[in-house]
Scaffold this motif. Structure first.
Motif, PDB file in Angstrom:
ATOM      1  N   GLU A   1     -19.053 -69.940   3.153  1.00 51.34           N
ATOM      2  CA  GLU A   1     -20.433 -69.752   3.599  1.00 51.34           C
ATOM      3  C   GLU A   1     -20.967 -68.361   3.277  1.00 51.34           C
ATOM      4  OE1 GLU A   1     -21.698 -70.881   7.406  1.00 51.34           O
ATOM      5  OE2 GLU A   1     -21.109 -72.979   7.182  1.00 51.34           O
ATOM      6  N   ILE A   2     -20.098 -67.360   3.327  1.00 52.09           N
ATOM      7  CA  ILE A   2     -20.586 -65.982   3.140  1.00 52.09           C
ATOM      8  C   ILE A   2     -20.343 -65.452   1.729  1.00 52.09           C
ATOM      9  CG2 ILE A   2     -20.247 -65.433   5.567  1.00 52.09           C
ATOM     10  CD1 ILE A   2     -17.721 -63.865   4.728  1.00 52.09           C
ATOM     11  N   GLN A   3     -19.706 -66.282   0.874  1.00 48.62           N
ATOM     12  CA  GLN A   3     -19.380 -65.823  -0.474  1.00 48.62           C
ATOM     13  C   GLN A   3     -20.645 -65.441  -1.240  1.00 48.62           C
ATOM     14  OE1 GLN A   3     -17.124 -68.667  -2.652  1.00 48.62           O
ATOM     15  NE2 GLN A   3     -16.913 -67.404  -4.471  1.00 48.62           N
ATOM     16  N   SER A   4     -20.578 -64.306  -1.932  1.00 49.71           N
ATOM     17  CA  SER A   4     -21.725 -63.805  -2.690  1.00 49.71           C
ATOM     18  C   SER A   4     -21.218 -62.998  -3.881  1.00 49.71           C
ATOM     19  CB  SER A   4     -22.587 -62.921  -1.783  1.00 49.71           C
ATOM     20  OG  SER A   4     -23.454 -62.119  -2.552  1.00 49.71           O
ATOM     21  N   PRO A   5     -21.923 -63.042  -5.010  1.00 49.42           N
ATOM     22  CA  PRO A   5     -21.514 -62.241  -6.172  1.00 49.42           C
ATOM     23  C   PRO A   5     -21.523 -60.737  -5.883  1.00 49.42           C
ATOM     24  CG  PRO A   5     -23.179 -63.882  -6.799  1.00 49.42           C
ATOM     25  CD  PRO A   5     -23.111 -63.877  -5.315  1.00 49.42           C
ATOM     26  N   GLU A   6     -22.218 -60.340  -4.837  1.00 47.38           N
ATOM     27  CA  GLU A   6     -22.316 -58.916  -4.506  1.00 47.38           C
ATOM     28  C   GLU A   6     -21.072 -58.401  -3.793  1.00 47.38           C
ATOM     29  OE1 GLU A   6     -25.787 -58.613  -2.156  1.00 47.38           O
ATOM     30  OE2 GLU A   6     -27.173 -59.137  -3.777  1.00 47.38           O
ATOM     31  N   ASP A   7     -20.277 -59.306  -3.241  1.00 51.91           N
ATOM     32  CA  ASP A   7     -19.113 -58.897  -2.461  1.00 51.91           C
ATOM     33  C   ASP A   7     -17.810 -59.266  -3.162  1.00 51.91           C
ATOM     34  OD1 ASP A   7     -20.638 -57.906  -0.353  1.00 51.91           O
ATOM     35  OD2 ASP A   7     -20.774 -59.877   0.601  1.00 51.91           O
ATOM     36  N   LYS A   8     -16.797 -58.423  -2.961  1.00 44.43           N
ATOM     37  CA  LYS A   8     -15.462 -58.751  -3.451  1.00 44.43           C
ATOM     38  C   LYS A   8     -14.644 -59.246  -2.254  1.00 44.43           C
ATOM     39  CE  LYS A   8     -11.496 -57.326  -6.116  1.00 44.43           C
ATOM     40  NZ  LYS A   8     -11.006 -56.442  -7.170  1.00 44.43           N
ATOM     41  N   ILE A   9     -14.162 -60.475  -2.366  1.00 43.15           N
ATOM     42  CA  ILE A   9     -13.359 -61.069  -1.296  1.00 43.15           C
ATOM     43  C   ILE A   9     -11.934 -61.252  -1.814  1.00 43.15           C
ATOM     44  CG2 ILE A   9     -13.083 -63.033   0.258  1.00 43.15           C
ATOM     45  CD1 ILE A   9     -16.071 -63.576  -0.014  1.00 43.15           C
ATOM     46  N   VAL A  10     -10.967 -60.714  -1.071  1.00 42.68           N
ATOM     47  CA  VAL A  10      -9.554 -60.826  -1.452  1.00 42.68           C
ATOM     48  C   VAL A  10      -8.785 -61.431  -0.287  1.00 42.68           C
ATOM     49  CG1 VAL A  10      -7.529 -59.605  -2.324  1.00 42.68           C
ATOM     50  CG2 VAL A  10      -9.805 -58.739  -2.857  1.00 42.68           C
ATOM     51  N   THR A  11      -7.893 -62.368  -0.588  1.00 37.68           N
ATOM     52  CA  THR A  11      -7.067 -62.975   0.460  1.00 37.68           C
ATOM     53  C   THR A  11      -5.595 -62.769   0.137  1.00 37.68           C
ATOM     54  OG1 THR A  11      -6.680 -65.191  -0.478  1.00 37.68           O
ATOM     55  CG2 THR A  11      -8.814 -64.813   0.564  1.00 37.68           C
ATOM     56  N   ILE A  12      -4.784 -62.716   1.180  1.00 38.30           N
ATOM     57  CA  ILE A  12      -3.325 -62.738   1.010  1.00 38.30           C
ATOM     58  C   ILE A  12      -2.793 -63.810   1.943  1.00 38.30           C
ATOM     59  CG2 ILE A  12      -3.040 -60.793   2.639  1.00 38.30           C
ATOM     60  CD1 ILE A  12      -0.465 -60.121   0.906  1.00 38.30           C
TER      61      ILE A  12
ATOM     62  N   GLY B   1       1.219 -56.188   0.646  1.00 41.52           N
ATOM     63  CA  GLY B   1       0.093 -56.730  -0.100  1.00 41.52           C
ATOM     64  C   GLY B   1      -1.229 -56.219   0.427  1.00 41.52           C
ATOM     65  N   LEU B   2      -1.334 -56.074   1.736  1.00 41.12           N
ATOM     66  CA  LEU B   2      -2.578 -55.608   2.352  1.00 41.12           C
ATOM     67  C   LEU B   2      -2.889 -54.168   1.952  1.00 41.12           C
ATOM     68  CD1 LEU B   2      -4.852 -56.432   4.168  1.00 41.12           C
ATOM     69  CD2 LEU B   2      -3.423 -55.945   6.162  1.00 41.12           C
ATOM     70  N   ARG B   3      -1.854 -53.339   1.877  1.00 36.44           N
ATOM     71  CA  ARG B   3      -2.076 -51.955   1.420  1.00 36.44           C
ATOM     72  C   ARG B   3      -2.619 -51.936   0.004  1.00 36.44           C
ATOM     73  NH1 ARG B   3       3.135 -51.014   3.232  1.00 36.44           N
ATOM     74  NH2 ARG B   3       3.270 -50.172   5.347  1.00 36.44           N
TER      75      ARG B   3
ATOM     76  N   GLN C   1      -1.402 -53.404  12.536  1.00 33.73           N
ATOM     77  CA  GLN C   1      -1.960 -52.046  12.484  1.00 33.73           C
ATOM     78  C   GLN C   1      -2.883 -51.871  11.268  1.00 33.73           C
ATOM     79  OE1 GLN C   1      -1.674 -49.945  14.832  1.00 33.73           O
ATOM     80  NE2 GLN C   1       0.336 -50.011  15.825  1.00 33.73           N
ATOM     81  N   ILE C   2      -2.417 -52.348  10.108  1.00 33.28           N
ATOM     82  CA  ILE C   2      -3.218 -52.185   8.883  1.00 33.28           C
ATOM     83  C   ILE C   2      -4.492 -53.016   8.969  1.00 33.28           C
ATOM     84  CG2 ILE C   2      -3.230 -52.419   6.370  1.00 33.28           C
ATOM     85  CD1 ILE C   2      -0.153 -52.232   6.464  1.00 33.28           C
TER      86      ILE C   2
END
Length: 561
Positions: A335-346, A373-375, A397-398
């Protein structure tokens, strides 16, 4: 006269395969609907002309016991569906009962008079195809492996199709392949092969519930079945003392399906579970995945949509394994995906791929953990991050620091409800002030089965059942209690698909202060209720009142108040 209980012949398998191929092969969906409407009109006219009853096959319910009394090739050859056994005669649905010679020949074959009723020919073919083609192959494949009276005391890409199953020479390969093929046809998520003292039981998990797939198989065939699965998953067939995990792929009906295999030793031998990941099919559904199709009520959905559009913070989803947490996060990202944003998942693992989003699979063997991976993700300048699950203090924490430093973080954690999440994070030794500052909302959810729309009907619910569910019979007088009677669409279960019931905790200033003061969970819950929070049980009960699910279903996944 042919034997009405004989097993299907090879000809029957060929006919079944042909039927499966013909129906999807029509020129277009519009032409298919037009042709179906014309066939139904012709059938109604025929029934009216000759005085036969017309049967609307859209709502046709199969009597499985009656259905299995007749060879599949006989039903295809004469184009009939057994509807009900009447005194001294059988009621059957046919496309043209005016063909007297055909009716006489059918009576001769089944050994009793028939009472013909009229149905549209394309619908008769579709009912036969949906209900029987794969199941008859499975029945035939398992026939030689059922328990016998005399028992012995013995302890890459492939293409899978109904043609291949019927032509395969090895009975064990045929059994395993047909079990998998039938599972895919029935919307199964997992195949369970359970070893017992004298038998092997195969079950399918459909909509979260286990159903026995076939008659138990003789224990002497157990090791051969497990070895076949190990070979497919490239596991060590000689090792029987420790758990093993593997995977394989098959091409079924033109699409590639992934299978994850887990082998585990038990008291009576090795058990196996095969998880079916139909990525291509699911990716089609995920193209249009939105929060509104998951079953959330308007209040919860409105709040959640507000929080997932915040510039930063943490959106936390909680619930037990298999409660749809990841699907909810995928819907939110879609729903929130946009070309203006970079979305990364792990994630562990990446089960479904989302277009335009960078997805990273956890690999513990190679040292790629959630924390490591998060770092790395944070060095890639993301706007929004999804963490498959917070399992340890370091990842927590991260994730909190990421939410505090301008990132919108989506993640899941295992807890029973939104209040228990707070204790879970405290046990991970996170800084309470930072955690509360980072948190936008906590969503808890469960999945309940939906009543099948094709066989849904009104249900009678007693006052005793209502009281046992913690409800007042006086307040349920106007409710639309419903149930599914079982049909070919839902494989006789009465349920088709699942939806989410949920509760969402809005972190108001008052709630934040109570958490920081370490007030009791019961006190925080009361305060949240006073602020208008609808709890998990309320959401589930509302689905029953709407006639979407049953009291038995919600009592399985939520506590009775």
């Amino acid at each position: 006269m042919s034997d009405p209980v004989s097993t299907p012949t090879d000809h029957a398998l060929d006919v079944a395969a042909a039927t499966m191929d013909e129906i999807p092969g029509l020129a277009s969906h519009a032409a298919e609907l037009e042709g179906l409407a014309a066939a139904e009109d012709a059938a109604k006219e025929l029934a009216s002309t000759y005085g036969f009853d017309y049967v609307d096959l859209d709502s046709f319910r199969i009597d499985n016991d009656l259905f299995h009394q007749f060879p599949y090739d006989l039903m295809v050859r004469f184009g009939f569906l057994p509807q009900e056994q009447l005194p001294g005669r059988l009621a059957v649905v046919m496309s043209d009962p005016s063909d007297v010679n055909k009716v006489d020949a059918l009576e001769l074959q089944i050994g009793q008079p028939v009472e013909p009723r009229v149905g549209a020919a394309p619908m008769i073919a579709e009912v036969l195809q949906k209900s029987e083609s794969a199941q008859r192959v499975l029945d035939e494949a398992t026939e030689d492996f059922r328990l016998q009276l005399v028992q012995e005391d013995d302890d890459g890409d492939e293409v899978l199709s109904i043609d291949r199953i019927s032509s395969d020479q090895s009975p064990i390969i045929k059994l395993v392949d047909s079990t998998i093929f039938n599972a895919i046809q029935r919307r199964t998520s997992d195949i369970h092969i359970e070893t017992r003292e004298s038998e092997v039981v195969i079950k399918y998990r459909i909509d979260g519930v286990l159903y026995q797939a076939m008659e138990p198989i003789d224990k002497r065939h157990h090791q051969t079945i497990i070895s076949r699965i190990k070979v497919m998953a490239e596991l060590d067939i000689a090792e029987k003392r420790i758990p093993q995990d593997g995977r394989f792929k098959l091409r079924v009906a033109g699409r590639t399906i992934d299978f994850r295999v887990s082998i585990m030793p038990s008291v009576h031998g090795e058990d196996a579970v095969i998880r079916i990941l139909d990525k291509e099919s699911m990716n089609e559904e995920f193209k249009n995945l939105r929060l509104d199709i998951l079953g959330f009520d308007d209040q919860t959905m409105g709040k959640l949509r507000k929080f997932i559009r915040e510039p930063y913070g943490m959106v936390l989803v909680t619930g037990p394994t298999g409660s749809g947490k990841t699907t909810t996060l995928y819907a939110a990202l879609s729903e929130i995906q946009s070309p203006e944003d970079k979305i990364v998942t792990i994630e562990d693992p990446v089960e479904y791929q989302l277009k335009g989003i960078t997805q990273i699979p956890v690999n513990e063997r190679k040292g790629l953990t959630f924390a490591r991976g998060l770092r790395s993700i944070l060095r890639h300048d993301p706007d929004k991050i999804m963490i498959g699950e917070i399992r340890d203090e370091e990842t927590a924490q991260i994730a909190i620091q990421s939410a505090l430093t301008g990132h919108l973080v989506f993640t899941t954690v295992h807890a029973n409800n939104v209040i228990d999440v707070l204790g879970r994070f405290l046990n991970m030794n996170v800084d309470l002030y930072n955690f509360v500052s980072a948190l936008n909302c906590i969503l808890a959810q469960r999945l309940v089965r939906k009543i099948c729309q094709h066989c849904r009907r009104s249900a009678e619910v007693t006052d005793r059942q209502i009281l046992a569910s913690g409800l007042d019979p006086a307040t349920t007088r106007d409710w639309s209690f419903t149930e599914g009677t079982g049909c070919i669409e839902c494989n006789g279960t009465g349920f088709f698909g699942r939806l989410a019931v949920s509760e969402i905790l809005d972190l108001s200033d008052n709630i934040r202060e109570m958490i920081l003061d370490k007030r009791p969970a019961s006190e925080i819950k009361r305060a949240a209720g006073a602020e208008g929070m609808s709890f998990l049980r309320n959401s589930a009960v509302a689905k029953v009142a709407e006639g979407v699910t049953t009291l038995h279903e919600i009592n399985k996944v939520t506590f009775v108040d």
